[in-house]
Write a protein that holds these residues in place. Structure first.
Motif, PDB file in Angstrom:
ATOM      1  N   THR A   1       0.866  -1.175   0.000  1.00 17.43           N
ATOM      2  CA  THR A   1       0.000   0.000   0.000  1.00 17.43           C
ATOM      3  C   THR A   1       0.897   1.217   0.000  1.00 17.43           C
ATOM      4  N   TYR A   2       0.643   2.067  -0.915  1.00 18.12           N
ATOM      5  CA  TYR A   2       1.499   3.241  -1.046  1.00 18.12           C
ATOM      6  C   TYR A   2       0.614   4.446  -1.281  1.00 18.12           C
ATOM      7  N   ASP A   3       0.736   5.379  -0.410  1.00 13.12           N
ATOM      8  CA  ASP A   3      -0.047   6.601  -0.539  1.00 13.12           C
ATOM      9  C   ASP A   3      -1.549   6.306  -0.655  1.00 13.12           C
ATOM     10  N   GLY A   4      -1.955   5.376   0.139  1.00 12.94           N
ATOM     11  CA  GLY A   4      -3.399   5.127   0.194  1.00 12.94           C
ATOM     12  C   GLY A   4      -3.920   4.145  -0.824  1.00 12.94           C
ATOM     13  N   ASP A   5      -3.106   3.823  -1.814  1.00 17.36           N
ATOM     14  CA  ASP A   5      -3.580   2.875  -2.826  1.00 17.36           C
ATOM     15  C   ASP A   5      -2.912   1.525  -2.597  1.00 17.36           C
ATOM     16  N   GLU A   6      -3.675   0.530  -2.803  1.00 15.80           N
ATOM     17  CA  GLU A   6      -3.086  -0.786  -2.690  1.00 15.80           C
ATOM     18  C   GLU A   6      -2.664  -1.280  -4.060  1.00 15.80           C
ATOM     19  N   TYR A   7      -1.439  -1.724  -4.135  1.00 13.43           N
ATOM     20  CA  TYR A   7      -0.930  -2.231  -5.390  1.00 13.43           C
ATOM     21  C   TYR A   7      -0.654  -3.711  -5.232  1.00 13.43           C
ATOM     22  N   CYS A   8      -1.101  -4.464  -6.197  1.00 15.45           N
ATOM     23  CA  CYS A   8      -0.846  -5.894  -6.165  1.00 15.45           C
ATOM     24  C   CYS A   8       0.042  -6.245  -7.349  1.00 15.45           C
ATOM     25  N   LEU A   9       0.532  -7.444  -7.307  1.00 17.94           N
ATOM     26  CA  LEU A   9       1.253  -7.939  -8.468  1.00 17.94           C
ATOM     27  C   LEU A   9       0.319  -7.889  -9.672  1.00 17.94           C
ATOM     28  N   HIS A  10       0.854  -7.594 -10.798  1.00 15.10           N
ATOM     29  CA  HIS A  10       0.117  -7.560 -12.061  1.00 15.10           C
ATOM     30  C   HIS A  10      -0.873  -6.407 -12.135  1.00 15.10           C
ATOM     31  N   ASP A  11      -0.744  -5.465 -11.224  1.00 15.21           N
ATOM     32  CA  ASP A  11      -1.519  -4.235 -11.398  1.00 15.21           C
ATOM     33  C   ASP A  11      -0.795  -3.340 -12.395  1.00 15.21           C
ATOM     34  N   CYS A  12      -1.569  -2.458 -12.996  1.00 14.29           N
ATOM     35  CA  CYS A  12      -0.952  -1.517 -13.913  1.00 14.29           C
ATOM     36  C   CYS A  12      -0.774  -0.183 -13.205  1.00 14.29           C
ATOM     37  N   VAL A  13       0.348   0.414 -13.392  1.00 15.20           N
ATOM     38  CA  VAL A  13       0.643   1.655 -12.691  1.00 15.20           C
ATOM     39  C   VAL A  13       1.137   2.706 -13.676  1.00 15.20           C
ATOM     40  N   LEU A  14       1.044   3.926 -13.212  1.00 16.40           N
ATOM     41  CA  LEU A  14       1.539   5.046 -13.998  1.00 16.40           C
ATOM     42  C   LEU A  14       2.867   5.502 -13.415  1.00 16.40           C
ATOM     43  N   LEU A  15       3.759   5.845 -14.272  1.00 17.02           N
ATOM     44  CA  LEU A  15       5.016   6.421 -13.829  1.00 17.02           C
ATOM     45  C   LEU A  15       5.214   7.735 -14.553  1.00 17.02           C
TER      46      LEU A  15
ATOM     47  N   ILE B   1       6.475   4.981  -8.597  1.00 19.14           N
ATOM     48  CA  ILE B   1       5.103   4.748  -9.027  1.00 19.14           C
ATOM     49  C   ILE B   1       4.261   5.978  -8.712  1.00 19.14           C
ATOM     50  N   GLY B   2       3.564   6.398  -9.701  1.00 25.06           N
ATOM     51  CA  GLY B   2       2.804   7.638  -9.538  1.00 25.06           C
ATOM     52  C   GLY B   2       1.331   7.419  -9.305  1.00 25.06           C
ATOM     53  N   GLY B   3       0.847   6.279  -9.552  1.00 15.18           N
ATOM     54  CA  GLY B   3      -0.574   6.065  -9.347  1.00 15.18           C
ATOM     55  C   GLY B   3      -1.017   4.834 -10.093  1.00 15.18           C
ATOM     56  N   LYS B   4      -2.231   4.505  -9.847  1.00  5.49           N
ATOM     57  CA  LYS B   4      -2.763   3.314 -10.483  1.00  5.49           C
ATOM     58  C   LYS B   4      -3.486   3.676 -11.758  1.00  5.49           C
ATOM     59  N   CYS B   5      -3.642   2.736 -12.597  1.00  6.67           N
ATOM     60  CA  CYS B   5      -4.506   2.955 -13.731  1.00  6.67           C
ATOM     61  C   CYS B   5      -5.036   1.604 -14.150  1.00  6.67           C
ATOM     62  N   SER B   6      -6.059   1.642 -14.921  1.00  5.82           N
ATOM     63  CA  SER B   6      -6.604   0.379 -15.358  1.00  5.82           C
ATOM     64  C   SER B   6      -6.306   0.186 -16.835  1.00  5.82           C
ATOM     65  N   VAL B   7      -5.826  -0.943 -17.153  1.00  4.86           N
ATOM     66  CA  VAL B   7      -5.542  -1.287 -18.545  1.00  4.86           C
ATOM     67  C   VAL B   7      -6.279  -2.582 -18.834  1.00  4.86           C
ATOM     68  N   LEU B   8      -7.110  -2.526 -19.818  1.00  5.32           N
ATOM     69  CA  LEU B   8      -7.885  -3.717 -20.150  1.00  5.32           C
ATOM     70  C   LEU B   8      -7.357  -4.333 -21.423  1.00  5.32           C
ATOM     71  N   CYS B   9      -7.422  -5.597 -21.472  1.00  8.06           N
ATOM     72  CA  CYS B   9      -7.050  -6.280 -22.703  1.00  8.06           C
ATOM     73  C   CYS B   9      -8.322  -6.533 -23.491  1.00  8.06           C
ATOM     74  N   ILE B  10      -8.392  -5.969 -24.654  1.00  9.12           N
ATOM     75  CA  ILE B  10      -9.583  -6.191 -25.456  1.00  9.12           C
ATOM     76  C   ILE B  10      -9.295  -7.158 -26.588  1.00  9.12           C
ATOM     77  N   SER B  11      -8.228  -7.872 -26.429  1.00  9.51           N
ATOM     78  CA  SER B  11      -7.906  -8.871 -27.438  1.00  9.51           C
ATOM     79  C   SER B  11      -8.998  -9.934 -27.458  1.00  9.51           C
ATOM     80  N   LYS B  12      -9.264 -10.394 -28.635  1.00  5.19           N
ATOM     81  CA  LYS B  12     -10.312 -11.405 -28.754  1.00  5.19           C
ATOM     82  C   LYS B  12      -9.751 -12.799 -28.555  1.00  5.19           C
ATOM     83  N   ASP B  13      -8.572 -12.833 -28.031  1.00  6.38           N
ATOM     84  CA  ASP B  13      -7.940 -14.109 -27.746  1.00  6.38           C
ATOM     85  C   ASP B  13      -8.845 -14.954 -26.855  1.00  6.38           C
ATOM     86  N   LYS B  14      -8.833 -16.237 -27.120  1.00  7.18           N
ATOM     87  CA  LYS B  14      -9.706 -17.119 -26.342  1.00  7.18           C
ATOM     88  C   LYS B  14      -9.297 -17.160 -24.877  1.00  7.18           C
TER      89      LYS B  14
END
Lengths: 653, 202
Positions: free
Chosen positions: A41-55, A130-143
């Motif tokens: 947890t850093y600056d109030g946000d919880e970061y887990c493995l495989h989270d996407c972050v902003l730098l 690390i400057g903050g969290k962000c969400s990155v979605l995979c929109i690949s149509k991969d199965k």
């Protein structure tokens, strides 16, 4: 695998920001002096493995995006940065623009995952960078990829579907099984992404339930599966805030956008996505209210709803009437909910360009925006709005009837919304608060005042809101013109496709209302710089070089209904990239300082980043008038990096 | 009204004829410097700097010099095509070209011209074409940017090379001057019986 280490507050004193390790993993290193972690947890946000972050990038101010693939701490204090993370990078289109030249259809907020082997794939950074969290979605149509819901796509900061091989420097459409030692399942979306359950969602869940009770369809088997899923998600450890903005959000906009791009995926993919979204709604519910655990049917409604949506979406599929019927049902349900202490706004924009089959390239299929705004105050008067527009362009007779006063701009652009980084919201809000905009909306759409208010409240204002907002605004501003447009749109439908009844707008002189004679206008240089800081400078390319500045102003007025001041960039025989003698038909540029920041323009600003650091960083929409036949096209735009982004001292090396 | 526009436009065209576009100027050149530089050809009516909003900064600046008469403008063109002419210490001699109407940002509207435009939607057959053009333009832009970058790199390389040669020459001459000055060269000449008079750098 992990032992929860409890709350050990490490007050290292870096910037006085709160820091706390989460779950421990194995111990590694030569002397067993490296402790790996799974979260912190850093600056109030919880970061887990495989989270996407902003730098932060101190140079351009534009943040980099990376995915945490390792977290560790050196126990010997000699290391310069004891806490470190390994990041797998995402590339922005601007970073790899030389390799993107021939890549068509780069989405507005698309990123490219680094892959292959070489410099730039992944590297180790101090955790504090690390400057903050962000969400990155995979929109690949991969199965292998759990398809994201449309709401998620709408609300996510970035999406990705392709990778950039740092070794061969090529854009790849496929995602390898293993990138930088990370299994692909961590690269794709997590199955059943959790969102925090707020009161808002609770209400939403209630709504759902109500609806569900009417339509209990579906198999209980899958529902139970979902319940398990829900239970998993109920685990507070895995419940994480979805980006910094989410926690503060009062209202929740849920936009469903289905993008069936030209990669040849079937309708089924969309359905799947829809279903997913409903799964999530269901999973959200469970942490909030356990007593609803037997609400299997609730989940199942998703399928129905999903059907309903897909019907709407695929106008070309022919079951449109069914979709309409469904919608009525939904509407009824909404009315039923008037007793609920919530204002529900349900607006659905459906744009089905029926031409999918012909134009494999037109990637906009439709945007299904379901916007729900739930007020937190229970005393709020219930208001319900259900509006819907459709600009399906196929000439099916049923569709015509649905054209209830909607005027749409049939451009070929994807209406993918560039949702700015959440911290950007403030700025956007500012621009929306600009007096003129507010006035227009308030006076023209009095009944919408609450909407405006909420928009200001909203944490992240979508840059291009919904088409609807803008079109409505346009409609109210110049009713006569839009009326004409509307009529023409209808005409178009009436006319046979072969006849192709073009609506050609004759460019008329724009009224001089804004350019009052009382004030001497500012010199261009000054006004341009001012416009640049206010982000209302726009670059139009590919115009006919013989146009004059005034003509362009008129063109913009006629086609976009925007007052602006324009200046042609001189066509000089210098080999600047945009103007010059090198090639016969090089684009022409126009700097366009719209007098007021206009959502109508920002609507089209999707994204095409500009690396030029020298001169005014231009926001370039690329409304292009091709010199040949005057067809308008939007290309993309450049947004200014957000200075309010938390800056970091560390570079990505 | 229409007549007025026409008059205005014709006046503008006449002005274009009197104008010379001068290129390859240093970005540091100022209006007054340019005015004095071109005054030797005739009375300069106006100097319009062409701003470079988009390209890289190092790009040489262009300027529009409006002369009083057409002949004077022609004279500039003739002279500059025959002789190298430097303004404000730029590395390369300037080039001059007759101006074209498109070079003026604030040109008046061509009288009796109608502009038509329309939106195209994705199932329009023209849509594909327009997209193609769009891509082509993007490609051209990239190509032009690349060529420009190469050109600037080349120029940079040449400049460093030239300055290196210049410093080398300077060092050589300095050394020779020193040798002659402190009499070492003379001593050596005496030692080897060489006639100093035949030595060119004396």
């Amino acid at each position: 695998m992990s032992v929860f280490s409890g709350s050990v507050l490490v007050s290292d004193g870096f910037e006085g920001l709160e820091f706390k390790w989460g779950k421990k993993r194995r111990v590694g290193g030569k002397n067993k002096d490296v402790q790996f972690y799974e979260s912190f947890t850093y600056d109030g946000d919880e970061y887990c493995l495989h989270d996407c972050v902003l730098l932060g990038d101190p140079h351009s101010g534009e943040p980099f995006v990376g995915k945490i693939i390792k977290i560790w701490e050196h126990s010997n204090k000699r290391a310069k940065f004891s806490k470190q993370v390994k990041l797998l990078w995402f590339f922005k289109p601007s970073e790899i623009s030389p390799y993107l030249e021939l890549v068509p259809d780069v989405l507005a907020n698309e990123l490219f995952l680094a892959s292959g082997e070489g410099v730039g794939l992944a590297n180790i950074n101090p955790l504090e960078a690390i400057g903050g969290k962000c969400s990155v979605l995979c929109i690949s149509k991969d199965k292998r990829n759990p398809q994201p819901s449309d709401e998620e796509i709408k609300s996510t900061d970035f999406v990705f579907l392709r990778t950039f091989d740092v070794g061969s420097r090529k854009i790849l459409d496929t995602i390898d099984d293993n990138i930088a030692g990370v299994d692909v399942k961590f690269i794709f979306n997590r199955a059943g992404c959790e969102k925090e359950a707020t009161a808002v969602q609770k209400i939403e869940a209630d709504i759902k339930e109500d609806r569900d009770s009417l339509k209990p369809i579906g198999s209980s088997a899958s529902a139970s599966v979902r319940n398990i899923e829900a239970d998993i998600n109920g685990n507070p450890d895995s419940l994480k805030p979805n980006g910094p903005s989410a926690s503060a959000s009062v209202r929740k906009i849920e936009d469903n956008s289905i993008e069936s791009s030209d990669y040849g995926e079937s309708r089924y993919g969309c359905k799947e996505g829809k279903e997913k979204c409903h799964n999530q709604l269901a999973t959200k519910k469970s942490p909030v209210a356990e007593e609803r655990s037997n609400k299997d049917s609730g989940v199942q409604e998703g399928t129905t709803h999903n059907e309903h949506d897909s019907c709407e979406a695929s106008g070309s599929k022919g079951n449109h009437w069914f979709g309409k019927a469904q919608e009525k049902e939904v509407q009824k349900l909404f009315t039923k909910q008037k007793s609920m202490p919530a204002e529900v706004r349900y607006s659905n924009t459906c744009e089905a360009f029926g031409s999918r089959r012909i134009h494999s390239n037109s990637k906009t299929d439709q945007v299904n925006g379901v916007k729900k705004q739930l007020t937190k105050q229970k005393s709020m008067p219930t208001e319900e709005r259900c509006s819907r527009e459709s600009n399906g362009l196929d000439d099916r007779p049923q569709k015509k009837q649905k054209l209830n006063g909607s005027v749409t701009v049939p451009d070929g652009r994807n209406t993918k919304i560039l949702q700015k980084l959440s911290s950007d919201g403030k700025k956007d809000m500012g621009s929306f608060k600009r007096p003129r905009d507010k006035v227009t909306r308030d006076e023209v759409l009095p009944e919408k005042s609450s909407f405006v208010k909420k928009q200001d409240l909203g944490v992240s204002v979508f840059e291009g809101q919904d088409r609807k907002t803008t079109t409505e605004k346009g409609l109210s501003k110049k009713p006569s013109f839009d009326g004409k447009r509307l009529k023409c749109a209808e005409d178009k439908r009436l006319a046979d496709d072969n006849e192709r009844n073009y609506q050609v707008i004759e460019v008329t002189q724009k009224p001089d209302a804004v350019n009052s004679k009382w004030f001497r206008p500012l010199p261009w240089e000054e006004s341009m710089r001012e416009a640049e800081t206010q982000e209302r400078l726009v670059l139009l390319q590919n115009l006919d070089p013989t146009y004059t500045s005034h003509e362009v102003q008129d063109v913009v007025y006629s086609a976009l209904k925007e007052q602006c001041t324009a200046r042609m960039i001189e066509c000089i025989p210098v080999n600047t990239p945009h103007i010059g003698p090198l090639l016969p038909r090089l684009p022409r540029l126009i700097l366009l300082g719209s007098r007021h920041h206009s959502p109508a323009i920002s609507k089209y600003t999707s994204f095409k980043c500009d690396e030029r650091r020298e001169m005014p960083r231009l926001q370039h929409i690329a409304l292009r008038v091709t010199p040949l036949n005057l067809n308008w096209q939007w290309n993309g735009a450049c947004t200014k990096p957000d200075p309010s982004m938390r800056l970091n001292r560390y570079l990505r090396y | 009204m229409a007549n007025e526009e026409e008059v205005k436009y014709n006046a503008f065209l006449e002005k274009v004829k009197r104008t010379v576009f001068v290129d390859e100027l240093t970005p540091l050149a100022s209006k007054s410097v340019l005015e004095s530089a071109f005054n030797q050809f005739g009375t300069v009516e106006d100097v319009i700097l062409v701003p470079n909003y988009l390209g890289p900064k190092e790009i040489p600046m262009g300027v529009l010099v409006v002369m009083q008469t057409e002949e004077k403008a022609k004279a500039i063109l003739d002279t500059l095509s025959q002789f190298p002419f430097m303004v404000a210490g730029i590395p390369r001699p300037v080039r001059a070209k007759p101006a074209k109407p498109e070079m003026f940002a604030d040109r008046p509207k061509e009288p009796s011209r109608r502009v038509l435009c329309r939106w195209i939607d994705p199932n329009d057959p023209d849509f594909e074409n327009a997209k193609k053009i769009k891509r082509l333009v993007q490609k051209h832009t990239a190509e032009a940017a690349f060529v420009l970058k190469n050109q600037l790199d080349e120029a940079e390389k040449l400049a460093t090379k030239q300055s290196e040669t210049a410093t080398a020459h300077h060092k050589k001459f300095e050394m020779m001057y020193k040798l002659f000055h402190d009499g070492v060269a003379e001593k050596l000449a005496n030692r080897y019986n060489i006639n100093m008079r035949s030595f060119p750098y004396r």
